[in-house]
Every structure is written in structure tokens, then in C-alpha cells.
Design a protein around this motif. Structure first.
Motif, PDB file in Angstrom:
ATOM      1  N   ALA A 288     -59.631  18.178  43.683  1.00  0.00           N
ATOM      2  CA  ALA A 288     -59.628  19.223  44.699  1.00  0.00           C
ATOM      3  C   ALA A 288     -58.829  18.609  45.846  1.00  0.00           C
ATOM      4  O   ALA A 288     -59.261  17.621  46.447  1.00  0.00           O
ATOM      5  CB  ALA A 288     -61.042  19.561  45.137  1.00  0.00           C
ATOM      6  N   ALA A 289     -57.645  19.159  46.091  1.00  0.00           N
ATOM      7  CA  ALA A 289     -56.749  18.541  47.074  1.00  0.00           C
ATOM      8  C   ALA A 289     -55.855  19.588  47.721  1.00  0.00           C
ATOM      9  O   ALA A 289     -55.616  20.650  47.138  1.00  0.00           O
ATOM     10  CB  ALA A 289     -55.881  17.471  46.404  1.00  0.00           C
ATOM     11  N   VAL A 290     -55.356  19.255  48.877  1.00  0.00           N
ATOM     12  CA  VAL A 290     -54.414  20.070  49.650  1.00  0.00           C
ATOM     13  C   VAL A 290     -54.776  21.556  49.629  1.00  0.00           C
ATOM     14  O   VAL A 290     -53.916  22.414  49.438  1.00  0.00           O
ATOM     15  CB  VAL A 290     -52.948  19.820  49.225  1.00  0.00           C
ATOM     16  N   GLY A 291     -56.053  21.850  49.789  1.00  0.00           N
ATOM     17  CA  GLY A 291     -56.522  23.229  49.868  1.00  0.00           C
ATOM     18  C   GLY A 291     -56.812  23.895  48.534  1.00  0.00           C
ATOM     19  O   GLY A 291     -57.261  25.036  48.513  1.00  0.00           O
ATOM     20  N   GLU A 292     -56.581  23.220  47.416  1.00  0.00           N
ATOM     21  CA  GLU A 292     -56.855  23.789  46.093  1.00  0.00           C
ATOM     22  C   GLU A 292     -58.261  23.375  45.642  1.00  0.00           C
ATOM     23  O   GLU A 292     -58.698  22.265  45.929  1.00  0.00           O
ATOM     24  CB  GLU A 292     -55.833  23.275  45.062  1.00  0.00           C
ATOM     25  N   PRO A 293     -58.960  24.236  44.906  1.00  0.00           N
ATOM     26  CA  PRO A 293     -60.272  23.851  44.358  1.00  0.00           C
ATOM     27  C   PRO A 293     -60.079  22.837  43.226  1.00  0.00           C
ATOM     28  O   PRO A 293     -58.952  22.558  42.811  1.00  0.00           O
ATOM     29  CB  PRO A 293     -60.824  25.171  43.814  1.00  0.00           C
ATOM     30  N   MET A 294     -61.171  22.299  42.693  1.00  0.00           N
ATOM     31  CA  MET A 294     -61.096  21.336  41.594  1.00  0.00           C
ATOM     32  C   MET A 294     -60.271  21.933  40.457  1.00  0.00           C
ATOM     33  O   MET A 294     -60.597  22.994  39.920  1.00  0.00           O
ATOM     34  CB  MET A 294     -62.504  20.974  41.114  1.00  0.00           C
ATOM     35  N   THR A 295     -59.168  21.262  40.123  1.00  0.00           N
ATOM     36  CA  THR A 295     -58.196  21.758  39.149  1.00  0.00           C
ATOM     37  C   THR A 295     -57.685  20.590  38.307  1.00  0.00           C
ATOM     38  O   THR A 295     -57.415  19.516  38.842  1.00  0.00           O
ATOM     39  CB  THR A 295     -56.997  22.415  39.884  1.00  0.00           C
ATOM     40  N   HIS A 296     -57.510  20.825  37.013  1.00  0.00           N
ATOM     41  CA  HIS A 296     -56.945  19.803  36.124  1.00  0.00           C
ATOM     42  C   HIS A 296     -55.586  19.345  36.669  1.00  0.00           C
ATOM     43  O   HIS A 296     -54.774  20.161  37.100  1.00  0.00           O
ATOM     44  CB  HIS A 296     -56.774  20.355  34.710  1.00  0.00           C
ATOM     45  N   HIS A 297     -55.340  18.038  36.628  1.00  0.00           N
ATOM     46  CA  HIS A 297     -54.080  17.484  37.125  1.00  0.00           C
ATOM     47  C   HIS A 297     -53.363  16.614  36.083  1.00  0.00           C
ATOM     48  O   HIS A 297     -52.168  16.790  35.861  1.00  0.00           O
ATOM     49  CB  HIS A 297     -54.339  16.685  38.401  1.00  0.00           C
ATOM     50  N   LEU A 298     -54.066  15.690  35.427  1.00  0.00           N
ATOM     51  CA  LEU A 298     -53.413  14.721  34.542  1.00  0.00           C
ATOM     52  C   LEU A 298     -54.192  14.545  33.243  1.00  0.00           C
ATOM     53  O   LEU A 298     -55.419  14.622  33.232  1.00  0.00           O
ATOM     54  CB  LEU A 298     -53.333  13.347  35.219  1.00  0.00           C
ATOM     55  N   ALA A 299     -53.464  14.245  32.167  1.00  0.00           N
ATOM     56  CA  ALA A 299     -54.073  13.876  30.888  1.00  0.00           C
ATOM     57  C   ALA A 299     -53.144  12.896  30.192  1.00  0.00           C
ATOM     58  O   ALA A 299     -51.922  13.071  30.214  1.00  0.00           O
ATOM     59  CB  ALA A 299     -54.294  15.099  30.011  1.00  0.00           C
ATOM     60  N   SER A 300     -53.729  11.849  29.613  1.00  0.00           N
ATOM     61  CA  SER A 300     -52.913  10.874  28.884  1.00  0.00           C
ATOM     62  C   SER A 300     -53.665  10.368  27.668  1.00  0.00           C
ATOM     63  O   SER A 300     -54.898  10.414  27.606  1.00  0.00           O
ATOM     64  CB  SER A 300     -52.532   9.695  29.784  1.00  0.00           C
ATOM     65  N   GLN A 301     -52.882   9.874  26.712  1.00  0.00           N
ATOM     66  CA  GLN A 301     -53.447   9.195  25.553  1.00  0.00           C
ATOM     67  C   GLN A 301     -52.662   7.910  25.380  1.00  0.00           C
ATOM     68  O   GLN A 301     -51.433   7.927  25.259  1.00  0.00           O
ATOM     69  CB  GLN A 301     -53.368  10.046  24.301  1.00  0.00           C
ATOM     70  N   MET A 302     -53.382   6.797  25.401  1.00  0.00           N
ATOM     71  CA  MET A 302     -52.745   5.486  25.323  1.00  0.00           C
ATOM     72  C   MET A 302     -53.259   4.719  24.111  1.00  0.00           C
ATOM     73  O   MET A 302     -54.365   4.962  23.636  1.00  0.00           O
ATOM     74  CB  MET A 302     -53.055   4.693  26.597  1.00  0.00           C
ATOM     75  N   HIS A 303     -52.432   3.784  23.667  1.00  0.00           N
ATOM     76  CA  HIS A 303     -52.771   2.924  22.541  1.00  0.00           C
ATOM     77  C   HIS A 303     -52.731   1.475  23.015  1.00  0.00           C
ATOM     78  O   HIS A 303     -51.940   1.122  23.909  1.00  0.00           O
ATOM     79  CB  HIS A 303     -51.772   3.126  21.402  1.00  0.00           C
ATOM     80  N   ARG A 304     -53.555   0.659  22.413  1.00  0.00           N
ATOM     81  CA  ARG A 304     -53.615  -0.761  22.779  1.00  0.00           C
ATOM     82  C   ARG A 304     -52.250  -1.414  22.514  1.00  0.00           C
ATOM     83  O   ARG A 304     -51.686  -1.243  21.436  1.00  0.00           O
ATOM     84  CB  ARG A 304     -54.696  -1.460  21.978  1.00  0.00           C
ATOM     85  N   ILE A 305     -51.746  -2.177  23.505  1.00  0.00           N
ATOM     86  CA  ILE A 305     -50.523  -2.933  23.306  1.00  0.00           C
ATOM     87  C   ILE A 305     -50.778  -4.435  23.362  1.00  0.00           C
ATOM     88  O   ILE A 305     -49.898  -5.217  23.013  1.00  0.00           O
ATOM     89  CB  ILE A 305     -49.396  -2.511  24.297  1.00  0.00           C
ATOM     90  N   SER A 306     -51.941  -4.837  23.842  1.00  0.00           N
ATOM     91  CA  SER A 306     -52.316  -6.273  23.791  1.00  0.00           C
ATOM     92  C   SER A 306     -53.813  -6.408  23.978  1.00  0.00           C
ATOM     93  O   SER A 306     -54.492  -5.535  24.413  1.00  0.00           O
ATOM     94  CB  SER A 306     -51.576  -7.077  24.838  1.00  0.00           C
TER      95      SER A 306
END
Length: 157
Positions: free
Chosen positions: A139-157
Motif C-alpha cells: 500500500a503506497a503512494v495513495g494506492e491500497p494494498m496491491t500486488h507489486h512483485l513476483a519472482s521464482q528463483m533457483h539455487r545457484i550456490s
């Protein structure tokens, strides 16, 4: 070095992770990014965390750092600092799964005087074997709680 016993439930996070993500928010154009996170054991009852993202062209985008703390093996406390002027204290339940865990975190946010205003955030973290999936809403800059980011990562070490 021996991992602090209270961190055993999240020991699968140790190391570096890298993968692709997608972002969107009502006030910006959708975008793709590459994300890398590292969780490091520092022989204390918390893990050190560093996150960085890049654009598809390789330009730096975002970074944050902090500490992942586990309370009684059932709750997560994620203490984060961001160069955009926010400090987050994200907390929530930790649920063990056959291949790792999930946690749903809600935050308290403190904004620096010159920072864009972020009222609250939520984070979901899921570890399933060698796949780390994250999602982030705010919830930022006047917007209500809204999806912003999604990621899928794999182990590299």
C-alpha cells in the motif's frame, strides 16, 4: 561453524538464489527483472539477507538488506532496510512443508522524510526444494494494498 539450532527450519535458504521476476503497480508500467538473493549464516540466531535486481538489459534496479529471524520455529521476523528510504519489520507465521516452508509476512514500515510514502507491505516466501518463490504487495503512494512483485528463483550456490 554450526548453524544456530533455532534456524534449522529455514536452513534450506542458505546460499544464493537467482531467477526471473515480474512487477506491476497502478502507478507504473509493468516490467520484468532478474533477482538474486543471498542468505548467509553469521553464527547467530538470524540469517543475513541481501537482495538485488536488474533490468533485462542488466541495469541495476533495486536492492535491500536485512536479517531473517525465527521465533520458536513457528514465526518469522524479517528486518529490512532499503535505499529508497524505507525500513520494514515484516512478521508472520512459518509453516513447515515436506520440501521446505511457507511464510506470510505483514509489515510495519517507517519512511524517511524524503522517501515515497509506503504505508504497509505483505510478503510471501515459499521454499520448495531448490525453488524459492516470492511475492510482494504494498500500500503506497495513495494506492491500497496491491500486488507489486513476483519472482521464482533457483539455487545457484
Amino acid at each position: 561453524m554450526t548453524l544456530h539450532p533455532g534456524l534449522e527450519v529455514v536452513s534450506g535458504l542458505l546460499g544464493a538464489w537467482r531467477g526471473d521476476g515480474h512487477g506491476e503497480y497502478p502507478t507504473i508500467e509493468p516490467f520484468d527483472y532478474t533477482e538474486e538473493v543471498t542468505f548467509t549464516d553469521v553464527c547467530k540466531p538470524f540469517l543475513h539477507y541481501v537482495q538485488r535486481t536488474w533490468s533485462p538489459a542488466g541495469a541495476p534496479m533495486h536492492t535491500e538488506t536485512g536479517y531473517l529471524r525465527i521465533a520458536d520455529g513457528t514465526r518469522v521476523e524479517f528486518v529490512l532496510a532499503q535505499p529508497t528510504g524505507q525500513v520494514e519489520l515484516a512478521e508472520g507465521p512459518l509453516t513447515k512443508t515436506a520440501e521446505g516452508f511457507t511464510c506470510e509476512l505483514r509489515s510495519q514500515v517507517v519512511n524517511a522524510g524524503t522517501a515515497k510514502r509506503v504505508e504497509a507491505t505483505t510478503r510471501r516466501i515459499e521454499l520448495a526444494g531448490d525453488i524459492l518463490t516470492t511475492s510482494f504487495a504494498m500500500a503506497a503512494v495513495g494506492e491500497p494494498m496491491t500486488h507489486h512483485l513476483a519472482s521464482q528463483m533457483h539455487r545457484i550456490s
